[in-house]
Every structure is written in structure tokens, then in C-alpha cells.
Scaffold this active site. Sequence first.
Site, PDB file in Angstrom:
ATOM      1  N   ASP A  23       0.853  -1.356   0.063  1.00 37.44           N
ATOM      2  CA  ASP A  23       0.003  -0.141  -0.050  1.00 37.44           C
ATOM      3  C   ASP A  23       0.899   1.058  -0.230  1.00 37.44           C
ATOM      4  O   ASP A  23       1.944   1.077   0.093  1.00 37.44           O
ATOM      5  CB  ASP A  23      -0.719  -0.095   1.497  1.00 37.44           C
ATOM      6  CG  ASP A  23      -1.926  -1.146   1.302  1.00 37.44           C
ATOM      7  OD1 ASP A  23      -2.277  -1.600   0.324  1.00 37.44           O
ATOM      8  OD2 ASP A  23      -2.274  -1.371   2.388  1.00 37.44           O
ATOM      9  N   TYR A  35       6.163  -9.996   7.127  1.00 33.34           N
ATOM     10  CA  TYR A  35       6.149  -8.669   7.249  1.00 33.34           C
ATOM     11  C   TYR A  35       6.689  -8.106   8.751  1.00 33.34           C
ATOM     12  O   TYR A  35       6.506  -8.828   9.732  1.00 33.34           O
ATOM     13  CB  TYR A  35       4.684  -8.010   7.423  1.00 33.34           C
ATOM     14  CG  TYR A  35       4.222  -8.206   5.947  1.00 33.34           C
ATOM     15  CD1 TYR A  35       4.174  -6.831   5.201  1.00 33.34           C
ATOM     16  CD2 TYR A  35       3.437  -9.130   5.515  1.00 33.34           C
ATOM     17  CE1 TYR A  35       3.672  -6.553   3.932  1.00 33.34           C
ATOM     18  CE2 TYR A  35       2.955  -8.991   3.973  1.00 33.34           C
ATOM     19  CZ  TYR A  35       3.060  -7.899   3.415  1.00 33.34           C
ATOM     20  OH  TYR A  35       2.612  -7.909   2.205  1.00 33.34           O
TER      21      TYR A  35
END
EC number: 5.4.99.12
Length: 276
Positions: free
Chosen positions: A57, A115
Site C-alpha cells: 500500500d 512482514y
Amino acid sequence: MRIALGLQYDGSPYSGWQTQVNHNTVQNELEKAISAFVGEQACVVKPINTITAGRTDTGVHALGQVVHFDTNVEREDFSWVRGVNSFLSSSIVINWAKPVSEEFCARFSAYEREYIYALHAGPCRSPMAHSRAGYLMLPPSQWFDIEAMQKSAECLIGEHDFSSFRSSECQSKTPIKTIYLIEIISKQPWLYFRIRGNAFLHHMIRNLVGCFLQIGQGKQTSQWMAEVLAAKNRQIAAPTFMADGLYLAKITYPQEFAIPQPWLKSSWLPAQVIGK
């Protein structure tokens, strides 16, 4: 032939990974750089279209992103690295390149994604961490209940319906995902979250971090996470936390493809966080 690339980028100047009209994205910049390197004539024959392992994003960074593209141009591996990098801005870098079989897909061949979320917490922001880490204001004498946060993570391990942590814009066909590991590392005034799974929903990591911080501050109990998960309702979870501290750290593929490991040690994150 099919070429795989490993890249790192600072996501703060970009409107995410995916190509968008009138927006500066990582995919736009990368495809322009590859096209410039292979030349206009080669692009007419076969335009450059990249496929990525994870569509990050706006503001999200990558330490171990993997992409592939098809081309008729042949170059030595390091020639791809040096050549494409010469056309990229300083916020994006190619670490490695290699030819791969037609069976390899950067997105669909991956079976694990990891992540890392980096958070700075304290009475004042650090300008050195601007855009590189999330921030939460805490009084000087206050810190998170790490044990409560780690305990709350136990219910998330395994295969679950993660609808409560899914954004309304998520395009995934299913909310069912599998989380293999959640580790919370405290190095006051820094807090790190390592989350590994088969795949993630849009905003899923940031929504999880938001919930962990509610628990860590004592605003919710450790049992609350299980209640949020079971509800399958985004409205009862914490607000989506900021993108700044989120890093796509590692993509894992079957050994048959021999995809190189990411250059995690080139990042500013401490060895305790990236060295596992």
C-alpha cells in the site's frame, strides 16, 4: 525468457505498488526503468509487465520484494541489476536478478510472506524515524504489556477467517488465511512485530497492529483479540494503524526455483528483528 528480480524500496514517496493513472507508484517506476534498459524496440516487440509477490500500500516499504517479467532480451544477471538500477531513483534498488522457468510466478509460487512492523513510542516523535516507523505517544513512565500482547496473538496462529482485520477495499477472494508466526520484540523506545503467513488481506497487518496496541496499553484484555477474530466484523476491531512502519520483509518459494534470500541486513532494523 522470464526474469525474477529482488528489490527493496522506501515506500514513502509512492502511492503503493500497483500502477495507477496520474499517481507515482513503485510498479510504474520499475517498469519504466526496465523498459529504458532493454530499449524501445524490445518493448515494442514485448512490453514490460511486472508481476509482484505482494502489492504494498501507499507508504509501505519492502526489504524483500520479488517480481518477475517476460522479455526477449538476454543479459547477464548482474547486467540486469546494474542496468536497471541506473534508471531508478534512490528510493528503489534491485538487489539481484536471475532467469527463472516459465513455471515460476512471483505471486502464485510464493507460499510464505513475512512482514515486520516497526514502532517508535514515547512522549515525542523522532525525526530520524519519520516515514520509517509508526509512532504512538506514550508518557515517559509508560510502556506496553508485552506479555499480554503476545498472549493475545496465540488465537491468531493457524488458519482462520480474518474478516475482522480486512479492509472494505480488499479484493481477496477469501478471508481465510493462515498465520504461522507472530513475534513481538520490545527494545524500548522501539517495538517490533514479526508476522509470517501464507498470505494477507488488505490492511490486515496494520489492523492487527492496531489491536495489539490497544491490548498493550491496557485498553483491552488479551482475550479481546479472540473476540474480535470470532466476530468476523471489521467494525469492532481497532482502527487501521499508520503505514509508515510496515515492511514486506521476505517472500518464501519452493527450493526448486532457487530464489535468493533478501538482503535484510542492509536495512536499519536491528539484527534481533531481521536475523531469524
